[in-house]
Design a protein around this motif. Structure first.
Motif, mmCIF file in Angstrom:
data_model
loop_
_atom_site.group_PDB
_atom_site.id
_atom_site.type_symbol
_atom_site.label_atom_id
_atom_site.label_comp_id
_atom_site.label_asym_id
_atom_site.label_seq_id
_atom_site.Cartn_x
_atom_site.Cartn_y
_atom_site.Cartn_z
ATOM 1 N N ASN A 150 0.830 -1.206 0.000
ATOM 2 C CA ASN A 150 0.000 0.000 0.000
ATOM 3 C C ASN A 150 0.869 1.262 0.000
ATOM 4 O OD1 ASN A 150 -2.377 -1.493 2.298
ATOM 5 N ND2 ASN A 150 -2.437 -1.457 0.067
ATOM 6 N N LEU A 151 1.922 1.254 0.816
ATOM 7 C CA LEU A 151 2.828 2.406 0.855
ATOM 8 C C LEU A 151 3.452 2.644 -0.514
ATOM 9 C CD1 LEU A 151 4.877 2.279 4.202
ATOM 10 C CD2 LEU A 151 2.871 3.658 3.655
ATOM 11 N N ASP A 152 3.919 1.556 -1.138
ATOM 12 C CA ASP A 152 4.531 1.674 -2.466
ATOM 13 C C ASP A 152 3.547 2.245 -3.478
ATOM 14 O OD1 ASP A 152 7.240 0.874 -2.278
ATOM 15 O OD2 ASP A 152 6.651 -1.219 -2.081
ATOM 16 N N GLN A 153 2.330 1.724 -3.483
ATOM 17 C CA GLN A 153 1.330 2.152 -4.464
ATOM 18 C C GLN A 153 0.891 3.591 -4.230
ATOM 19 O OE1 GLN A 153 -1.547 -0.916 -3.706
ATOM 20 N NE2 GLN A 153 -0.740 -2.286 -5.284
ATOM 21 N N ALA A 154 0.687 3.962 -2.975
ATOM 22 C CA ALA A 154 0.251 5.324 -2.661
ATOM 23 C C ALA A 154 1.360 6.328 -2.962
ATOM 24 C CB ALA A 154 -0.178 5.417 -1.199
ATOM 25 N N PHE A 155 2.591 5.971 -2.649
ATOM 26 C CA PHE A 155 3.715 6.864 -2.944
ATOM 27 C C PHE A 155 3.844 7.068 -4.451
ATOM 28 C CE2 PHE A 155 8.164 7.695 -3.971
ATOM 29 C CZ PHE A 155 8.432 8.782 -3.152
ATOM 30 N N GLU A 156 3.711 5.994 -5.208
ATOM 31 C CA GLU A 156 3.774 6.108 -6.670
ATOM 32 C C GLU A 156 2.667 7.020 -7.193
ATOM 33 O OE1 GLU A 156 3.464 3.346 -10.721
ATOM 34 O OE2 GLU A 156 3.415 2.406 -8.739
ATOM 35 N N ALA A 157 1.455 6.858 -6.653
ATOM 36 C CA ALA A 157 0.324 7.681 -7.085
ATOM 37 C C ALA A 157 0.563 9.149 -6.760
ATOM 38 C CB ALA A 157 -0.960 7.189 -6.435
ATOM 39 N N TRP A 158 1.115 9.418 -5.584
ATOM 40 C CA TRP A 158 1.429 10.797 -5.207
ATOM 41 C C TRP A 158 2.524 11.357 -6.104
ATOM 42 C CZ3 TRP A 158 6.191 12.641 -3.506
ATOM 43 C CH2 TRP A 158 6.197 13.993 -3.112
ATOM 44 N N LEU A 159 3.570 10.573 -6.321
ATOM 45 C CA LEU A 159 4.727 11.043 -7.083
ATOM 46 C C LEU A 159 4.352 11.365 -8.530
ATOM 47 C CD1 LEU A 159 7.831 11.446 -6.732
ATOM 48 C CD2 LEU A 159 8.098 9.121 -7.629
ATOM 49 N N SER A 160 3.520 10.526 -9.129
ATOM 50 C CA SER A 160 3.200 10.686 -10.547
ATOM 51 C C SER A 160 1.930 11.501 -10.789
ATOM 52 C CB SER A 160 3.033 9.316 -11.199
ATOM 53 O OG SER A 160 1.995 8.573 -10.576
ATOM 54 N N GLY A 161 1.138 11.735 -9.750
ATOM 55 C CA GLY A 161 -0.133 12.440 -9.916
ATOM 56 C C GLY A 161 0.033 13.943 -10.032
ATOM 57 N N LYS A 162 -0.815 14.569 -10.824
ATOM 58 C CA LYS A 162 -0.798 16.025 -10.954
ATOM 59 C C LYS A 162 -1.371 16.682 -9.699
ATOM 60 C CE LYS A 162 -1.111 16.145 -16.013
ATOM 61 N NZ LYS A 162 -1.906 16.606 -17.189
ATOM 62 N N ASP A 163 -2.389 16.060 -9.129
ATOM 63 C CA ASP A 163 -3.005 16.584 -7.915
ATOM 64 C C ASP A 163 -2.365 15.916 -6.697
ATOM 65 O OD1 ASP A 163 -4.578 17.541 -5.889
ATOM 66 O OD2 ASP A 163 -6.488 16.836 -6.709
ATOM 67 N N LYS A 164 -1.611 16.684 -5.928
ATOM 68 C CA LYS A 164 -0.929 16.154 -4.738
ATOM 69 C C LYS A 164 -1.827 16.182 -3.508
ATOM 70 C CE LYS A 164 2.950 15.877 -7.091
ATOM 71 N NZ LYS A 164 3.466 14.576 -7.588
ATOM 72 N N HIS A 165 -3.050 16.698 -3.664
ATOM 73 C CA HIS A 165 -4.026 16.750 -2.562
ATOM 74 C C HIS A 165 -3.458 17.428 -1.315
ATOM 75 C CE1 HIS A 165 -6.989 14.233 -4.638
ATOM 76 N NE2 HIS A 165 -5.975 13.476 -5.045
ATOM 77 N N GLY A 166 -2.613 18.421 -1.532
ATOM 78 C CA GLY A 166 -2.084 19.195 -0.416
ATOM 79 C C GLY A 166 -0.863 18.590 0.258
ATOM 80 N N TYR A 167 -0.397 17.438 -0.200
ATOM 81 C CA TYR A 167 0.767 16.794 0.423
ATOM 82 C C TYR A 167 2.055 17.290 -0.254
ATOM 83 C CZ TYR A 167 -2.240 13.432 2.863
ATOM 84 O OH TYR A 167 -3.173 12.848 3.682
ATOM 85 N N SER A 168 2.819 18.094 0.466
ATOM 86 C CA SER A 168 4.111 18.553 -0.039
ATOM 87 C C SER A 168 5.146 17.438 0.080
ATOM 88 C CB SER A 168 4.584 19.768 0.759
ATOM 89 O OG SER A 168 4.857 19.382 2.104
ATOM 90 N N SER A 169 6.294 17.639 -0.548
ATOM 91 C CA SER A 169 7.373 16.651 -0.434
ATOM 92 C C SER A 169 7.805 16.470 1.015
ATOM 93 C CB SER A 169 8.578 17.080 -1.286
ATOM 94 O OG SER A 169 8.255 17.063 -2.656
ATOM 95 N N ASP A 170 7.909 17.587 1.739
ATOM 96 C CA ASP A 170 8.314 17.504 3.150
ATOM 97 C C ASP A 170 7.303 16.713 3.968
ATOM 98 O OD1 ASP A 170 10.610 18.947 2.679
ATOM 99 O OD2 ASP A 170 9.784 20.859 3.363
ATOM 100 N N ALA A 171 6.013 16.931 3.689
ATOM 101 C CA ALA A 171 4.974 16.212 4.433
ATOM 102 C C ALA A 171 5.036 14.722 4.153
ATOM 103 C CB ALA A 171 3.593 16.757 4.068
ATOM 104 N N VAL A 172 5.277 14.350 2.900
ATOM 105 C CA VAL A 172 5.361 12.934 2.538
ATOM 106 C C VAL A 172 6.556 12.277 3.227
ATOM 107 C CG1 VAL A 172 5.781 11.329 0.627
ATOM 108 C CG2 VAL A 172 4.128 13.183 0.358
ATOM 109 N N VAL A 173 7.678 12.982 3.260
ATOM 110 C CA VAL A 173 8.859 12.435 3.946
ATOM 111 C C VAL A 173 8.561 12.231 5.427
ATOM 112 C CG1 VAL A 173 11.228 12.931 4.674
ATOM 113 C CG2 VAL A 173 10.534 13.374 2.312
ATOM 114 N N GLU A 174 7.933 13.219 6.059
ATOM 115 C CA GLU A 174 7.660 13.122 7.500
ATOM 116 C C GLU A 174 6.646 12.021 7.810
ATOM 117 O OE1 GLU A 174 9.131 14.590 10.016
ATOM 118 O OE2 GLU A 174 10.470 15.675 8.672
ATOM 119 N N ILE A 175 5.577 11.934 7.020
ATOM 120 C CA ILE A 175 4.517 10.961 7.306
ATOM 121 C C ILE A 175 4.959 9.535 6.961
ATOM 122 C CG2 ILE A 175 2.203 10.193 6.630
ATOM 123 C CD1 ILE A 175 1.505 13.172 6.235
ATOM 124 N N LEU A 176 5.445 9.335 5.745
ATOM 125 C CA LEU A 176 5.814 7.982 5.334
ATOM 126 C C LEU A 176 7.134 7.534 5.973
ATOM 127 C CD1 LEU A 176 4.711 7.779 1.599
ATOM 128 C CD2 LEU A 176 3.390 7.547 3.709
#
Length: 203
Positions: free
Chosen positions: A101-127
């Motif tokens: 799930n982590l792999d799939q969600a990260f891929e979706a965030w990384l490749s998606g145009k809409d980040k839904h408010g998740y910045s790179s810093d937020a993704v690093v901190e949360i994941l």
């Protein structure tokens, strides 16, 4: 044309993109350090063999301090947001999650145009917090603060065996390189170390 001296040299030049980027990351981590040995290793995992590049360096002075409950609390809070992140990018409402799930969600965030408010810093901190906590719960590790000549960083460290991982660094470097699909392989490599690393001696 220059001569290819060994298999790692060949992979740096002609290997798959993931192999070249993995070796480039490792070379960056080894900069300024004395390299004793470097090898490619195939590690078994539930999803099939995982390729890892293992480097042994000359030990350097460092201090390692286990985080207190107060210091761990914000990490656990960040880790608790992983489920919501996965739900947003995978459209699932399952209360639990897996490394896949982590792999799939990260891929979706990384490749998606809409980040839904998740910045790179937020993704690093949360994941980073979630992945580190997953390793702690499954591989008998703990959060530590590691300080050496290069600075201070947070890591997860084996309690009984001498191995460690760097969850935040693992994710930030993949954001820079645009890679995904690494959570399961990195975990498999840590699990292999957990079963084969030298036992710690406490004095």
């Amino acid at each position: 044309m220059s001569i290819v001296t060994d298999i790692l040299d060949a992979l740096r030049r002609f290997g798959k993109p993931t192999q070249r980027s993995a070796l480039a990351r490792q070379n960056a981590q080894l900069e300024g350090k004395t390299l004793l040995a470097q090898k490619r290793q195939s590690i078994p995992s539930p999803d099939g063999p995982v390729e890892a590049f293992i480097a042994t360096i000359e030990p350097s002075p460092e201090t390692m301090v286990a985080l207190s409950d107060a210091e761990t609390a914000p990490i656990l809070e960040n880790a608790s947001f992983a489920g919501a992140f996965i739900n947003v990018f995978l459209g699932t409402s399952s209360p639990g999650w897996t490394l896949q799930n982590l792999d799939q969600a990260f891929e979706a965030w990384l490749s998606g145009k809409d980040k839904h408010g998740y910045s790179s810093d937020a993704v690093v901190e949360i994941l980073g917090a979630a992945f580190g906590q997953y390793c702690i719960e499954h591989l008998h590790m703990q959060w530590i603060k590691l300080t050496d000549q290069y600075g201070t960083t947070l890591a997860v460290n084996g309690i009984d065996r001498q191995f460690r991982g760097f969850p935040y660094h693992t994710i930030s470097k993949r954001i820079e390189s645009g890679e995904f699909g690494f959570f399961s392989p990195v975990y498999a490599a840590l699990a292999h170390q957990a079963s084969s690393a030298t036992l710690r001696t406490y004095t």
